[in-house]
Write a protein that holds these residues in place. Structure first.
Motif, PDB file in Angstrom:
ATOM      1  N   PRO A   1       0.801  -1.225   0.000  1.00 29.23           N
ATOM      2  CA  PRO A   1       0.000   0.000   0.000  1.00 29.23           C
ATOM      3  C   PRO A   1       0.838   1.281   0.000  1.00 29.23           C
ATOM      4  CG  PRO A   1      -0.043  -1.027   2.159  1.00 29.23           C
ATOM      5  CD  PRO A   1       0.671  -1.975   1.242  1.00 29.23           C
ATOM      6  N   ASP A   2       2.129   1.179   0.274  1.00 24.93           N
ATOM      7  CA  ASP A   2       2.993   2.360   0.287  1.00 24.93           C
ATOM      8  C   ASP A   2       3.627   2.651  -1.074  1.00 24.93           C
ATOM      9  OD1 ASP A   2       2.612   3.112   2.971  1.00 24.93           O
ATOM     10  OD2 ASP A   2       4.035   1.585   3.624  1.00 24.93           O
ATOM     11  N   LEU A   3       3.318   1.855  -2.105  1.00 26.00           N
ATOM     12  CA  LEU A   3       3.897   2.081  -3.423  1.00 26.00           C
ATOM     13  C   LEU A   3       3.351   3.360  -4.052  1.00 26.00           C
ATOM     14  CD1 LEU A   3       3.854  -1.467  -5.055  1.00 26.00           C
ATOM     15  CD2 LEU A   3       5.850  -0.184  -4.260  1.00 26.00           C
ATOM     16  N   VAL A   4       4.254   4.123  -4.626  1.00 22.54           N
ATOM     17  CA  VAL A   4       3.884   5.331  -5.378  1.00 22.54           C
ATOM     18  C   VAL A   4       4.690   5.342  -6.674  1.00 22.54           C
ATOM     19  CG1 VAL A   4       3.217   6.718  -3.379  1.00 22.54           C
ATOM     20  CG2 VAL A   4       5.586   6.752  -4.154  1.00 22.54           C
ATOM     21  N   VAL A   5       4.143   5.967  -7.702  1.00 22.82           N
ATOM     22  CA  VAL A   5       4.848   6.076  -8.976  1.00 22.82           C
ATOM     23  C   VAL A   5       6.022   7.037  -8.796  1.00 22.82           C
ATOM     24  CG1 VAL A   5       4.678   6.822 -11.378  1.00 22.82           C
ATOM     25  CG2 VAL A   5       2.796   5.555 -10.341  1.00 22.82           C
ATOM     26  N   VAL A   6       7.225   6.569  -9.155  1.00 25.71           N
ATOM     27  CA  VAL A   6       8.422   7.401  -9.017  1.00 25.71           C
ATOM     28  C   VAL A   6       8.993   7.824 -10.371  1.00 25.71           C
ATOM     29  CG1 VAL A   6       9.034   6.538  -6.726  1.00 25.71           C
ATOM     30  CG2 VAL A   6       9.930   5.381  -8.762  1.00 25.71           C
ATOM     31  N   VAL A   7       8.589   7.158 -11.434  1.00 22.33           N
ATOM     32  CA  VAL A   7       9.037   7.538 -12.779  1.00 22.33           C
ATOM     33  C   VAL A   7       8.026   7.006 -13.794  1.00 22.33           C
ATOM     34  CG1 VAL A   7      10.525   5.514 -13.009  1.00 22.33           C
ATOM     35  CG2 VAL A   7      10.994   7.517 -14.411  1.00 22.33           C
ATOM     36  N   GLU A   8       7.835   7.771 -14.868  1.00 29.34           N
ATOM     37  CA  GLU A   8       6.942   7.373 -15.955  1.00 29.34           C
ATOM     38  C   GLU A   8       7.676   7.538 -17.280  1.00 29.34           C
ATOM     39  OE1 GLU A   8       2.533   8.634 -14.440  1.00 29.34           O
ATOM     40  OE2 GLU A   8       3.761  10.224 -15.312  1.00 29.34           O
TER      41      GLU A   8
ATOM     42  N   PHE B   1       6.283   7.307 -21.142  1.00 31.77           N
ATOM     43  CA  PHE B   1       5.252   7.037 -22.138  1.00 31.77           C
ATOM     44  C   PHE B   1       5.567   7.683 -23.487  1.00 31.77           C
ATOM     45  CE2 PHE B   1       3.163   6.030 -18.215  1.00 31.77           C
ATOM     46  CZ  PHE B   1       2.390   4.926 -18.546  1.00 31.77           C
ATOM     47  N   ASP B   2       6.750   8.267 -23.623  1.00 29.86           N
ATOM     48  CA  ASP B   2       7.187   8.873 -24.877  1.00 29.86           C
ATOM     49  C   ASP B   2       8.185   7.919 -25.519  1.00 29.86           C
ATOM     50  OD1 ASP B   2       8.346  10.309 -26.940  1.00 29.86           O
ATOM     51  OD2 ASP B   2       8.814  12.079 -25.725  1.00 29.86           O
ATOM     52  N   ILE B   3       7.817   7.323 -26.651  1.00 28.61           N
ATOM     53  CA  ILE B   3       8.686   6.316 -27.263  1.00 28.61           C
ATOM     54  C   ILE B   3      10.013   6.903 -27.738  1.00 28.61           C
ATOM     55  CG2 ILE B   3       6.806   4.777 -27.928  1.00 28.61           C
ATOM     56  CD1 ILE B   3       7.173   5.820 -30.814  1.00 28.61           C
ATOM     57  N   ALA B   4      10.075   8.209 -27.926  1.00 28.01           N
ATOM     58  CA  ALA B   4      11.320   8.839 -28.368  1.00 28.01           C
ATOM     59  C   ALA B   4      12.287   9.109 -27.216  1.00 28.01           C
ATOM     60  CB  ALA B   4      11.010  10.149 -29.089  1.00 28.01           C
ATOM     61  N   GLU B   5      11.809   9.012 -25.977  1.00 26.78           N
ATOM     62  CA  GLU B   5      12.661   9.281 -24.828  1.00 26.78           C
ATOM     63  C   GLU B   5      13.380   8.005 -24.398  1.00 26.78           C
ATOM     64  OE1 GLU B   5      12.343  11.477 -20.526  1.00 26.78           O
ATOM     65  OE2 GLU B   5      10.687  10.132 -21.070  1.00 26.78           O
ATOM     66  N   ALA B   6      14.671   8.107 -24.205  1.00 27.36           N
ATOM     67  CA  ALA B   6      15.451   6.961 -23.728  1.00 27.36           C
ATOM     68  C   ALA B   6      15.063   6.644 -22.289  1.00 27.36           C
ATOM     69  CB  ALA B   6      16.939   7.273 -23.808  1.00 27.36           C
ATOM     70  N   ASP B   7      15.120   5.380 -21.937  1.00 33.01           N
ATOM     71  CA  ASP B   7      14.800   4.977 -20.569  1.00 33.01           C
ATOM     72  C   ASP B   7      15.758   5.626 -19.575  1.00 33.01           C
ATOM     73  OD1 ASP B   7      12.575   3.173 -21.148  1.00 33.01           O
ATOM     74  OD2 ASP B   7      14.094   1.978 -22.153  1.00 33.01           O
ATOM     75  N   SER B   8      17.006   5.787 -19.962  1.00 34.45           N
ATOM     76  CA  SER B   8      17.967   6.447 -19.084  1.00 34.45           C
ATOM     77  C   SER B   8      17.563   7.887 -18.806  1.00 34.45           C
ATOM     78  CB  SER B   8      19.375   6.392 -19.690  1.00 34.45           C
ATOM     79  OG  SER B   8      19.386   7.001 -20.975  1.00 34.45           O
ATOM     80  N   ALA B   9      17.008   8.563 -19.801  1.00 33.46           N
ATOM     81  CA  ALA B   9      16.554   9.944 -19.606  1.00 33.46           C
ATOM     82  C   ALA B   9      15.340   9.999 -18.686  1.00 33.46           C
ATOM     83  CB  ALA B   9      16.224  10.585 -20.961  1.00 33.46           C
ATOM     84  N   ALA B  10      14.436   9.037 -18.832  1.00 32.65           N
ATOM     85  CA  ALA B  10      13.266   8.991 -17.952  1.00 32.65           C
ATOM     86  C   ALA B  10      13.701   8.806 -16.504  1.00 32.65           C
ATOM     87  CB  ALA B  10      12.324   7.871 -18.379  1.00 32.65           C
ATOM     88  N   LEU B  11      14.626   7.908 -16.278  1.00 31.33           N
ATOM     89  CA  LEU B  11      15.119   7.682 -14.917  1.00 31.33           C
ATOM     90  C   LEU B  11      15.867   8.909 -14.399  1.00 31.33           C
ATOM     91  CD1 LEU B  11      16.325   3.995 -15.308  1.00 31.33           C
ATOM     92  CD2 LEU B  11      14.340   4.781 -14.001  1.00 31.33           C
ATOM     93  N   ALA B  12      16.665   9.536 -15.247  1.00 31.55           N
ATOM     94  CA  ALA B  12      17.465  10.689 -14.825  1.00 31.55           C
ATOM     95  C   ALA B  12      16.600  11.880 -14.427  1.00 31.55           C
ATOM     96  CB  ALA B  12      18.429  11.090 -15.940  1.00 31.55           C
ATOM     97  N   ARG B  13      15.432  12.033 -15.046  1.00 32.31           N
ATOM     98  CA  ARG B  13      14.584  13.182 -14.724  1.00 32.31           C
ATOM     99  C   ARG B  13      13.688  12.946 -13.510  1.00 32.31           C
ATOM    100  NH1 ARG B  13       9.612  11.694 -16.450  1.00 32.31           N
ATOM    101  NH2 ARG B  13       9.504  10.497 -18.360  1.00 32.31           N
ATOM    102  N   SER B  14      13.807  11.801 -12.891  1.00 32.63           N
ATOM    103  CA  SER B  14      12.953  11.482 -11.749  1.00 32.63           C
ATOM    104  C   SER B  14      13.697  11.655 -10.427  1.00 32.63           C
ATOM    105  CB  SER B  14      12.445  10.047 -11.859  1.00 32.63           C
ATOM    106  OG  SER B  14      11.765   9.702 -10.667  1.00 32.63           O
ATOM    107  N   PRO B  15      13.382  12.701  -9.671  1.00 36.52           N
ATOM    108  CA  PRO B  15      14.047  12.877  -8.377  1.00 36.52           C
ATOM    109  C   PRO B  15      13.563  11.887  -7.310  1.00 36.52           C
ATOM    110  CG  PRO B  15      12.406  14.588  -8.706  1.00 36.52           C
ATOM    111  CD  PRO B  15      12.472  13.791  -9.986  1.00 36.52           C
ATOM    112  N   GLN B  16      12.421  11.235  -7.527  1.00 38.26           N
ATOM    113  CA  GLN B  16      11.880  10.298  -6.539  1.00 38.26           C
ATOM    114  C   GLN B  16      12.478   8.900  -6.642  1.00 38.26           C
ATOM    115  OE1 GLN B  16       9.652  11.832  -8.744  1.00 38.26           O
ATOM    116  NE2 GLN B  16       9.038  13.535  -7.450  1.00 38.26           N
ATOM    117  N   TRP B  17      13.007   8.531  -7.817  1.00 38.87           N
ATOM    118  CA  TRP B  17      13.541   7.189  -8.037  1.00 38.87           C
ATOM    119  C   TRP B  17      14.789   6.978  -7.192  1.00 38.87           C
ATOM    120  CZ3 TRP B  17      17.839   6.217 -11.741  1.00 38.87           C
ATOM    121  CH2 TRP B  17      18.184   4.861 -11.797  1.00 38.87           C
ATOM    122  N   ARG B  18      14.813   5.850  -6.502  1.00 42.22           N
ATOM    123  CA  ARG B  18      15.962   5.474  -5.675  1.00 42.22           C
ATOM    124  C   ARG B  18      16.614   4.240  -6.306  1.00 42.22           C
ATOM    125  NH1 ARG B  18      11.597   6.338  -2.835  1.00 42.22           N
ATOM    126  NH2 ARG B  18      11.346   4.218  -2.094  1.00 42.22           N
ATOM    127  N   ALA B  19      17.753   4.468  -6.958  1.00 42.36           N
ATOM    128  CA  ALA B  19      18.417   3.432  -7.747  1.00 42.36           C
ATOM    129  C   ALA B  19      18.869   2.238  -6.920  1.00 42.36           C
ATOM    130  CB  ALA B  19      19.611   4.026  -8.479  1.00 42.36           C
TER     131      ALA B  19
END
Length: 133
Positions: A24-31, A33-51
């Protein structure tokens, strides 16, 4: 569960809590949905993601209703859980980094196309940090 999933279970540190898809504590930390965006860029723009923490990787697919069970059969051996709907969600707990995201995005796009559907994108969830609960 696939070989990689079993290996992760064996290597999990003793006493480390397992992440659950229905936490129940799960929250979206990165999205992504743009096929032109690299996955690395999506992760890099997410301040909530904890690698350094596990995450729930969730793909959003549009699959014809008569192909949902086939998709479930193909994905279940590797630990994916499929929730059918207008937009089908396919989720599992896994390491979240650019390489794994790209591999799985490609796999889901291929699967959706083979079944007459489309891969819309993915998001990732992690538990809220303890301080925010």
């Amino acid at each position: 569960m696939g070989l990689l999933g079993r290996l992760r279970e064996l290597l999990r540190r003793e006493g480390e809590p397992a992440l659950s898809l229905d936490d129940p504590d799960l929250v979206v930390v990165v999205e992504a949905f743009d096929i032109a965006e690299a996955d690395s860029a999506a992760l890099a723009r997410s301040p909530q993601w904890r690698a350094d923490e596990p995450a729930v990787l969730r793909h959003h697919l549009r699959i014809p209703s008569d192909q949902v069970e086939r998709a479930r059969e193909l994905l279940a051996p590797d630990g994916w859980v499929l929730v059918a709907g207008e937009v089908t969600q396919v989720s599992r707990v896994q390491e979240l980094d650019a390489l794994h995201c790209a591999q799985e995005r490609s796999r889901m796009a291929s699967l959706a196309q083979r079944l007459g559907g489309d891969a819309l994108g993915w998001d990732a969830l992690q538990p809220r940090p303890a301080a925010a609960r």
